[in-house]
Design an enzyme around this catalytic site. Sequence first.
Site, PDB file in Angstrom:
ATOM      1  CB  THR A  29       6.809   6.697  -9.676  1.00  0.00           C
ATOM      2  OG1 THR A  29       6.964   5.395  -9.785  1.00  0.00           O
ATOM      3  CG2 THR A  29       7.995   7.188  -9.025  1.00  0.00           C
ATOM      4  CG  ASN A  53       5.635  -4.586  -6.676  1.00  0.00           C
ATOM      5  OD1 ASN A  53       5.816  -4.418  -5.470  1.00  0.00           O
ATOM      6  ND2 ASN A  53       6.497  -4.554  -7.582  1.00  0.00           N
ATOM      7  CD  GLN A 106       0.413  -4.540  -9.267  1.00  0.00           C
ATOM      8  OE1 GLN A 106      -0.619  -5.004  -9.728  1.00  0.00           O
ATOM      9  NE2 GLN A 106       1.621  -3.971 -10.042  1.00  0.00           N
ATOM     10  CB  SER A 123      -1.046   3.506 -11.441  1.00  0.00           C
ATOM     11  OG  SER A 123      -0.430   3.707 -12.620  1.00  0.00           O
ATOM     12  CG  HIS A 154       0.335   1.848 -16.081  1.00  0.00           C
ATOM     13  ND1 HIS A 154       1.097   0.709 -16.234  1.00  0.00           N
ATOM     14  CD2 HIS A 154       0.821   2.404 -15.202  1.00  0.00           C
ATOM     15  CE1 HIS A 154       2.193   0.653 -15.634  1.00  0.00           C
ATOM     16  NE2 HIS A 154       2.044   1.699 -14.766  1.00  0.00           N
ATOM     17  CB  THR A 184      -1.256  22.181 -17.757  1.00  0.00           C
ATOM     18  OG1 THR A 184      -0.767  23.735 -17.869  1.00  0.00           O
ATOM     19  CG2 THR A 184      -2.704  22.132 -18.681  1.00  0.00           C
ATOM     20  CB  CYS A 210      10.388  -0.525 -11.107  1.00  0.00           C
ATOM     21  SG  CYS A 210       8.983   0.530 -11.558  1.00  0.00           S
TER      22      CYS A 210
END
Length: 398
Positions: A70, A149, A178, A198, A200, A236, A325
């Site tokens: 995102t 997706n 995806q 991404s 995950h 950071t 989502c």
Amino acid sequence: MLYLDSCATTPVHPDVAAVIHEVMGTFYGNPSSIHRLGLEAEQLVTKARRVLADALGVRPGEIVFTSGGTESNNLAIKGAVNANRARGRHLITSAVEHASVYEAFRQLEDEGFHVTYLPVDETGAVRVEDVEKALTDETILVSLMHVNNEVGRIQPIEEVGRLLGARPKVLFHVDAIQSIGKLPVRLSEWGIDLLSGSAHKLEGPKGAGLLYVREGVRLTPLFSGGGQEHGYRSGTENVPLIVGMAKAIRMAMDAQPDNRRKLEQLRAGLVSRLSEMPDVQVSGSGRPEEMAPHLVHFTCPGMKSEVIVHALEQAGIFISTRSACASGESSPSRVLLAMGMDKERAASGLRVSYTASRTAGELARFADELAAVLAKLSPMRPAGAGRSVLQPEGGSAS
């Protein structure tokens, strides 16, 4: 338990979890600190950046670390638009993008930008000729996803990139969240300026993402701060998750050719089983090469998708109704409506997604349980709700 919701997220691979744990416990310095612990952390970030750059075939300096898909999508879209607003105020995307893209463009509309939302055909594909017709002298950005997706349709990214190659003023952003690690992604060959990824979705950690920013492309950062990540993403760096993401994506890219063949076989077998069910219609294209191999989307007109999901959960099988989502929404799917489905069918969508660790036997078990659930629910459908027969693999499912 049979988990078939891998497009929403995947379990972290044990090797990835181990390296994250090691970094958390040993290399806890701030990469911006000048002492030894800080330098060790900085070296890990540098190595992770190099690993990801090699995997994607780009330069290390073109990789920006983010908190996930995102943020990557928002940084790419808003950052590019705000940095180039003096060159034009017209933007192009599609009607079937992920919410993190779609809603970003809605927000930019509120700020005075003109957005063209490209239609899709009944399979969920954008037409290259529609992209060409939408381009104007004011266009500064085109943003399209590589793999949808929700239904798994592969978009013509290479062809769009070739079209935009003659328009250096127009930046090309691709949401590849995806597709990275599942399908080939050729950034330079396809003329991609910005690309989101991404961790995950690939057995990596949540909270870690990347944005490829082609050398020479300017972005306005979303955050103000210490200027980390080439000034594009202050804050950071999350060293453990960055290292874990690099390992997960490298592992996925190394295994991609073999995994793709297995996933294609799994998909073909599942589509064949679903074709035997009179209450089911498979979404997308009937041409397997036009569909991502790791997911199958189908609809059960006249039935409530949430009821089917929970009935399967009672049997220890986990699938989803749509993008995670938006899975809590009760309205018909925006993506399915854009594909030309009526509201009844668009409200009955179900998505099965899996990794290469799944087996044909496990997907057969899912199909058996689904058939049993549909047999129980079918008499309970509202009066007048017709039975829908799935077209063969080569025909239209609309």
